[in-house]
Write an enzyme that holds these catalytic residues in place. Structure first.
Site, PDB file in Angstrom:
ATOM      1  N   ALA A 129      48.766  32.453  46.891  1.00  0.00           N
ATOM      2  CA  ALA A 129      49.532  33.420  47.692  1.00  0.00           C
ATOM      3  C   ALA A 129      50.399  32.685  48.719  1.00  0.00           C
ATOM      4  CB  ALA A 129      48.575  34.390  48.395  1.00  0.00           C
ATOM      5  N   ALA A 189      39.765  29.085  40.264  1.00  0.00           N
ATOM      6  CA  ALA A 189      39.940  30.196  39.322  1.00  0.00           C
ATOM      7  C   ALA A 189      39.955  29.658  37.900  1.00  0.00           C
ATOM      8  CB  ALA A 189      41.234  30.940  39.627  1.00  0.00           C
ATOM      9  N   GLY A 231      42.504  33.405  34.528  1.00  0.00           N
ATOM     10  CA  GLY A 231      43.949  33.365  34.398  1.00  0.00           C
ATOM     11  C   GLY A 231      44.598  34.549  35.066  1.00  0.00           C
ATOM     12  N   GLU A 257      39.437  39.391  28.243  1.00  0.00           N
ATOM     13  CA  GLU A 257      38.316  39.455  29.194  1.00  0.00           C
ATOM     14  C   GLU A 257      37.825  40.898  29.283  1.00  0.00           C
ATOM     15  OE1 GLU A 257      39.218  37.512  32.913  1.00  0.00           O
ATOM     16  OE2 GLU A 257      39.498  35.573  31.941  1.00  0.00           O
ATOM     17  N   HIS A 280      29.880  38.093  39.669  1.00  0.00           N
ATOM     18  CA  HIS A 280      30.216  37.620  38.318  1.00  0.00           C
ATOM     19  C   HIS A 280      28.902  37.441  37.559  1.00  0.00           C
ATOM     20  CE1 HIS A 280      31.982  35.488  35.024  1.00  0.00           C
ATOM     21  NE2 HIS A 280      33.191  35.604  35.550  1.00  0.00           N
ATOM     22  N   ARG A 320      32.926  44.048  34.710  1.00  0.00           N
ATOM     23  CA  ARG A 320      31.953  43.183  35.383  1.00  0.00           C
ATOM     24  C   ARG A 320      30.867  43.918  36.150  1.00  0.00           C
ATOM     25  NH1 ARG A 320      35.707  38.475  37.682  1.00  0.00           N
ATOM     26  NH2 ARG A 320      36.402  38.018  35.587  1.00  0.00           N
ATOM     27  N   GLU A 378      43.194  37.479  48.075  1.00  0.00           N
ATOM     28  CA  GLU A 378      41.857  38.090  48.184  1.00  0.00           C
ATOM     29  C   GLU A 378      41.620  38.667  49.575  1.00  0.00           C
ATOM     30  OE1 GLU A 378      38.721  35.679  46.570  1.00  0.00           O
ATOM     31  OE2 GLU A 378      37.158  37.094  47.158  1.00  0.00           O
ATOM     32  N   ARG A 437      37.510  45.245  40.597  1.00  0.00           N
ATOM     33  CA  ARG A 437      38.690  44.530  40.105  1.00  0.00           C
ATOM     34  C   ARG A 437      38.575  44.245  38.608  1.00  0.00           C
ATOM     35  NH1 ARG A 437      39.860  38.716  39.576  1.00  0.00           N
ATOM     36  NH2 ARG A 437      37.618  38.474  39.873  1.00  0.00           N
TER      37      ARG A 437
END
Ligand code: SIN
Length: 538
Positions: A15, A45, A48, A112, A233, A279, A364, A375
């Site tokens: 960012a 990360a 992607g 994903e 996660h 998730r 974030e 998310r």
């Protein structure tokens, strides 16, 4: 040391760097970062950027998947603008030198959880590292971007604007190599400080992710929202390290399956989407399995992925397992959930402006309305580039920020020693070594407490107890803060405590379960339309 800039950027991840590159064409930019410039969350990360660029994809489908994952709390107009502007921002990253993987000339698109199409633009499982590499070299080549490392922003400088509305005038920072306080004044301050995973003892986030931006913005009077939505996660390597080694969700996208240690698959018992459910669903299912069996971990079975594919598509996983003596094909990879991402943050509008004039927030640290209550995988790097672009547009279109009459500067009167205490003492008779031990102990206690009481599954009683323990700790830390010598550890502890208190407060206010927030005493998602954000401010 002297600075001269129009725009102050706090943080050197995706960012901060993309914003800096855009505004540097017309403004002088100073980027400060608390460690080395590459020590950002972005670097960690793996997955992607989700972007609807495949032949069978379109922004509408990406929008739909994001809304489903967000469980009624996404702002649809924000989702719409992100999915539409995303592909252009991906092309820009490529122009800056990011080498995403390709297949036959086209971008290779990964899969994903929660996505109905292959749409993850990636650089194997080291996407963040590749993005950071390319952006840092673009920043080095750019004129008018100064990067200062080891400068930790401690608090925002806030003054009165028209009608006494708060306006941000820069930050007071700790130059921790020199042991000095530095005031950095700027008409525009851009917060890109990342997340706060370190509030939990099991996290995929690096040690720098201590909630600095959320805590600073909150103390400065900015509105923060939806902090109860912590994404866990499901597949961090067991036993966890600090930070936990992440096994990318993209492995499941390529066929890996979650199994109990006895080899049975279990995700289909919880959700028809199996191992590729969103998730929140997978993390809760894993939690339930571990509770039911009393096991310490589950297993990620990657046998469906050929070894050669693992080596080329997932080099980080391949090398990470080898370095730890794990043969993923022998018994699978032992995994557990770990805190990964905070979906809420500092409230921003569609141009990334916070509720404090002159202060922007992206990445974030921000709550844009994209993620809602959960998310969708790989939407965060995308959000960062889209909102950095929008913020740059706003600044270049003439958001004057606060007219300070001067550019960012660290002038002599604003530079002071990092504390009033003499020598190694802390001002209250404690030695620096005792203080370091104290800080480490409180930090560990906080992280264990958050894991135990404010984790994947919560209850009213757990949240009450967490608040009862954390609030006095924060009050004590604030009292010490006023009289002690500043150190990175003390700044981070203060921010961790503040962020944890805000997470708990937000979780207590939400009297339902939704997305990532599951409370056994309120297990049902309220059918109020529209669903409400949890907004907190001083
Ligand atoms: C992952 O690769 O599983 C992480 C990607 C993300 O957090 O979006």
């Amino acid at each position: 040391m002297s600075y001269d800039a129009d725009v102050l950027v706090v943080g050197s991840g995706i960012a901060g760097l993309t914003f800096a590159l855009k505004v540097a064409r017309e403004r002088k930019v100073l980027i400060i970062t608390k460690k080395e410039r590459a020590a950002s969350n972005t670097n960690f990360a793996r997955g992607g950027l989700a972007a609807g660029m495949g032949p069978d994809d379109d922004p509408e489908l990406h929008l739909r998947d994001t809304l489903i994952a967000g469980a009624g709390l996404c702002r649809e107009e924000v989702v719409d603008l992100v999915v539409r502007e995303g592909p252009e921002r991906v092309r820009e990253l490529i122009d800056w030198g990011v080498r995403f993987h390709r297949e036959g000339g086209d971008l290779s698109l990964g899969m994903e959880g929660g996505h109905s199409r292959r749409r993850i633009v990636h650089a194997g499982d080291r996407t963040g590292r590749e993005i950071e590499r390319a952006l840092l070299s673009a920043v080095e080549a750019a004129a008018d971007i100064q990067v200062e490392e080891h400068l930790l922003a401690v608090d925002l400088l806030v003054g009165d604007g028209p009608g006494s509305a708060p306006v941000c005038q820069g930050v007071v920072a700790l130059d921790h190599r020199e042991g000095r306080k530095v005031s950095l004044r700027a008409p525009i301050t851009f917060l890109a400080t990342g997340g706060c995973g370190q509030v939990y003892c099991h996290t995929t986030n690096p040690a720098i992710a201590t909630g600095d931006g959320i805590a600073m913005a909150y103390r400065a009077g900015a509105r923060v929202a939806n902090l109860e939505f912590i994404q866990f996660h499901p597949t961090a390597l067991y036993p966890t390290e600090d930070p936990a080694f992440l096994l990318s969700e993209a492995l499941r996208g390529e066929g890996a399956v979650l199994r109990r240690t006895d080899g049975t698959a279990f995700m289909e018992d919880h959700d028809p989407r199996g191992s590729l459910a969103p998730r929140d669903v997978v993390a809760r299912a894993v939690h339930r399995e571990l509770q039911a069996t009393g096991g310490s971990h589950i297993v990620l079975d990657i046998s469906a992925i050929p070894r050669a594919t693992l080596r080329t598509r997932f080099p980080g996983t391949y090398e990470g397992c080898a370095a730890r003596g794990i043969d993923p094909y022998a018994e699978g990879i032992p995994v557990v959930p770990a805190a990964h991402y905070i979906c809420g943050g500092v409230v921003t509008d569609s141009l990334a402006r916070t509720t404090v004039d002159g202060l922007y927030a992206v990445g974030e640290v921000a709550s844009t309305g994209l993620h809602g209550a959960n998310r969708l995988a790989s939407n965060s790097l995308l959000e960062a580039v889209v909102f950095s672009h929008r913020a740059a547009r706003s600044v270049l279109a003439g958001d004057p920020g606060l007219e300070t009459g001067a550019s960012a500067s660290a002038s002599d009167p604003s530079v002071a020693d990092a504390g009033d205490a003499e020598g190694d003492g802390m001002g209250d008779g404690t030695t620096a070594r005792e203080e370091a031990h104290r800080i480490t102990a409180v930090r560990s206690r906080l992280r264990a407490l958050m894991w135990r009481r404010v984790g994947i599954v919560r209850s009213d009683e757990d949240l009450e107890r967490a608040a009862a323990e954390l609030e006095p700790l924060l009050a004590k830390e604030e009292a010490r803060w006023a009289v002690s010598r500043w150190s990175v550890e003390a700044v981070e502890l203060r921010n961790l405590l503040q962020t944890a208190v805000l997470i708990v407060e937000s979780a207590r206010r939400r009297k339902e379960s939704r997305g990532l927030h599951f409370n056994v005493d309120h297990p049902v998602t309220s059918d109020d339309i529209p669903a409400e954000d949890t907004v907190v401010s001083v």
